[in-house]
Design a protein around this motif. Sequence first.
Motif, mmCIF file in Angstrom:
data_model
loop_
_atom_site.group_PDB
_atom_site.id
_atom_site.type_symbol
_atom_site.label_atom_id
_atom_site.label_comp_id
_atom_site.label_asym_id
_atom_site.label_seq_id
_atom_site.Cartn_x
_atom_site.Cartn_y
_atom_site.Cartn_z
ATOM 1 N N UNK A 10 8.897 3.155 14.849
ATOM 2 C CA UNK A 10 8.945 1.704 14.925
ATOM 3 C C UNK A 10 7.713 1.067 14.305
ATOM 4 N N UNK A 11 7.943 -0.054 13.655
ATOM 5 C CA UNK A 11 6.948 -0.992 13.131
ATOM 6 C C UNK A 11 6.254 -0.560 11.851
ATOM 7 N N UNK A 12 6.402 0.686 11.408
ATOM 8 C CA UNK A 12 5.698 1.095 10.198
ATOM 9 C C UNK A 12 6.650 1.719 9.192
ATOM 10 N N UNK A 13 6.566 1.240 7.958
ATOM 11 C CA UNK A 13 7.278 1.889 6.868
ATOM 12 C C UNK A 13 6.547 3.173 6.501
ATOM 13 N N UNK A 14 7.293 4.195 6.107
ATOM 14 C CA UNK A 14 6.691 5.487 5.800
ATOM 15 C C UNK A 14 6.759 5.847 4.327
ATOM 16 N N UNK A 15 7.666 5.254 3.573
ATOM 17 C CA UNK A 15 7.766 5.545 2.146
ATOM 18 C C UNK A 15 6.873 4.591 1.364
ATOM 19 N N UNK A 16 6.944 4.677 0.036
ATOM 20 C CA UNK A 16 6.156 3.774 -0.804
ATOM 21 C C UNK A 16 6.534 2.305 -0.600
ATOM 22 N N UNK A 17 7.658 2.049 0.044
ATOM 23 C CA UNK A 17 8.081 0.669 0.290
ATOM 24 C C UNK A 17 7.142 -0.073 1.239
ATOM 25 N N UNK A 18 6.299 0.671 1.948
ATOM 26 C CA UNK A 18 5.331 -0.012 2.820
ATOM 27 C C UNK A 18 4.402 -0.897 1.998
ATOM 28 N N UNK A 19 4.185 -0.537 0.725
ATOM 29 C CA UNK A 19 3.318 -1.360 -0.125
ATOM 30 C C UNK A 19 3.924 -2.751 -0.340
ATOM 31 N N UNK A 20 5.244 -2.801 -0.456
ATOM 32 C CA UNK A 20 5.906 -4.088 -0.669
ATOM 33 C C UNK A 20 5.956 -4.925 0.592
ATOM 34 N N UNK A 21 5.782 -4.273 1.745
ATOM 35 C CA UNK A 21 5.982 -4.964 3.014
ATOM 36 C C UNK A 21 4.727 -5.126 3.851
ATOM 37 N N UNK A 22 3.575 -4.664 3.333
ATOM 38 C CA UNK A 22 2.343 -4.748 4.112
ATOM 39 C C UNK A 22 1.982 -6.184 4.485
ATOM 40 N N UNK A 210 -12.600 0.337 -2.350
ATOM 41 C CA UNK A 210 -13.173 -0.220 -1.126
ATOM 42 C C UNK A 210 -12.240 -0.136 0.073
ATOM 43 N N UNK A 211 -10.925 -0.263 -0.174
ATOM 44 C CA UNK A 211 -9.992 -0.365 0.955
ATOM 45 C C UNK A 211 -8.816 0.594 0.874
ATOM 46 N N UNK A 212 -8.787 1.431 -0.162
ATOM 47 C CA UNK A 212 -7.775 2.464 -0.232
ATOM 48 C C UNK A 212 -6.608 2.147 -1.152
ATOM 49 N N UNK A 213 -5.871 3.202 -1.468
ATOM 50 C CA UNK A 213 -4.755 3.089 -2.409
ATOM 51 C C UNK A 213 -3.639 2.198 -1.886
ATOM 52 N N UNK A 214 -3.339 2.297 -0.595
ATOM 53 C CA UNK A 214 -2.237 1.505 -0.044
ATOM 54 C C UNK A 214 -2.479 0.007 -0.226
ATOM 55 N N UNK A 215 -3.688 -0.448 0.071
ATOM 56 C CA UNK A 215 -4.003 -1.871 -0.092
ATOM 57 C C UNK A 215 -3.936 -2.282 -1.558
ATOM 58 N N UNK A 216 -4.488 -1.444 -2.429
ATOM 59 C CA UNK A 216 -4.481 -1.755 -3.852
ATOM 60 C C UNK A 216 -3.063 -1.852 -4.389
ATOM 61 N N UNK A 217 -2.236 -0.897 -4.020
ATOM 62 C CA UNK A 217 -0.865 -0.903 -4.516
ATOM 63 C C UNK A 217 -0.039 -2.012 -3.876
ATOM 64 N N UNK A 218 -0.367 -2.359 -2.628
ATOM 65 C CA UNK A 218 0.329 -3.481 -1.988
ATOM 66 C C UNK A 218 0.023 -4.786 -2.702
ATOM 67 N N UNK A 219 -1.240 -4.989 -3.085
ATOM 68 C CA UNK A 219 -1.612 -6.190 -3.846
ATOM 69 C C UNK A 219 -0.917 -6.178 -5.201
ATOM 70 N N UNK A 220 -0.887 -5.006 -5.841
ATOM 71 C CA UNK A 220 -0.233 -4.898 -7.152
ATOM 72 C C UNK A 220 1.251 -5.210 -7.052
ATOM 73 N N UNK A 221 1.881 -4.824 -5.935
ATOM 74 C CA UNK A 221 3.301 -5.122 -5.746
ATOM 75 C C UNK A 221 3.550 -6.622 -5.726
ATOM 76 N N UNK A 222 2.587 -7.384 -5.192
ATOM 77 C CA UNK A 222 2.765 -8.828 -5.064
ATOM 78 C C UNK A 222 2.459 -9.550 -6.375
ATOM 79 N N UNK A 223 1.297 -9.254 -6.996
ATOM 80 C CA UNK A 223 0.873 -10.058 -8.151
ATOM 81 C C UNK A 223 0.915 -9.306 -9.473
#
Length: 353
Positions: A10-22, A210-223
Amino acid sequence: MLEVSEKLNTSLFQSHLKRSNLAYSSSTPTKNTSTPTKRANFVLLDHFSMSSFSIALDTLVTLNLVHDHPIYECKTYGLKDKKALSDISIEIATDGTIEDIELAKDSILIICGGFRSSLKPEPSLNKKIVKAAQANATIMGLWNGSFYIADSKIKLGDSISIHQDNKAIMRERFPALHLSTSSFTEDSGLFTCCGPNTALDMMLHFIKSSYGTDCSQAVAEVIGSDRTNNADTKSTNRFLRSETHTPDCIKEAIQLMENNIEDPLSIDELTKLVGISRRQIERLFKINVGVTPARYYMEYRLTRARQLIQQSNLSIFEISVACGFVSSAHFSRTYHRFFGQPPTDTRRTFQDT
């Protein structure tokens, strides 16, 4: 319609789709706002590049959205006045002048230059850059902002990036300095880039370090999601474009899932269509995607549902049907487990922002 037999985390995505939903998922109803924010100080030179500044600012604002708490408070400063003229003749009212900048180890000082920014010594700016270096703050130069970094005489790394048109004056003024041919450079807390097209790459690199790959890729997913590989225009999934090692059968399975949302295929139907056994598809999904095919299918359908909630006027019932759920009640419960809030709250929050 397909139902997932495995127990959902519950509450957490486990695949790469978590980047789109962070930016939209949280294990708690509200994000943590008790952590102190850091200061990102943008110095806007006259005729600064609006596009470079906007990209750098947008990445930090988006980072605040995808993180579990806001990280940066972004402030702007003029050289001598509380205003700055951009390269497109739009005047920006700033939060203060460079004398008002507060610096600490965890802050950022970003010098925003532009094509017509006058490259001349600015003693007050040089002093502020020196103070930033002494405080071990992160220092960044956009376009020809790196001219002032070099002029401050702080210790530099092996090389520095600057716009192509400014390399002549840099070689004349700083003959011992190595000018990089890279689009951006990073060395011991100093980041420099050549212009707007490389500002995003530099900022994403900073966020990753500074904050890890997940944060970087999540930002990239948005902009940065509009940056596609022209050699692979048939694939709409950025994961499929970037993960070139992924077997074709898994790519085909993912595309079949994406093309069958309202009436999802069963895993047995998928295996027949891609020509491998259920055991093989389970194993290959775990290796290449990190989750089982059923889990990925659920995460993709929920991601599509979140997008429809935010971007359409469809009712929650209509969205649940469009995304292959047996009932709106089941959809709402599952959505709540993944996003930490019911779908109605997501719509309300998005409409209010």
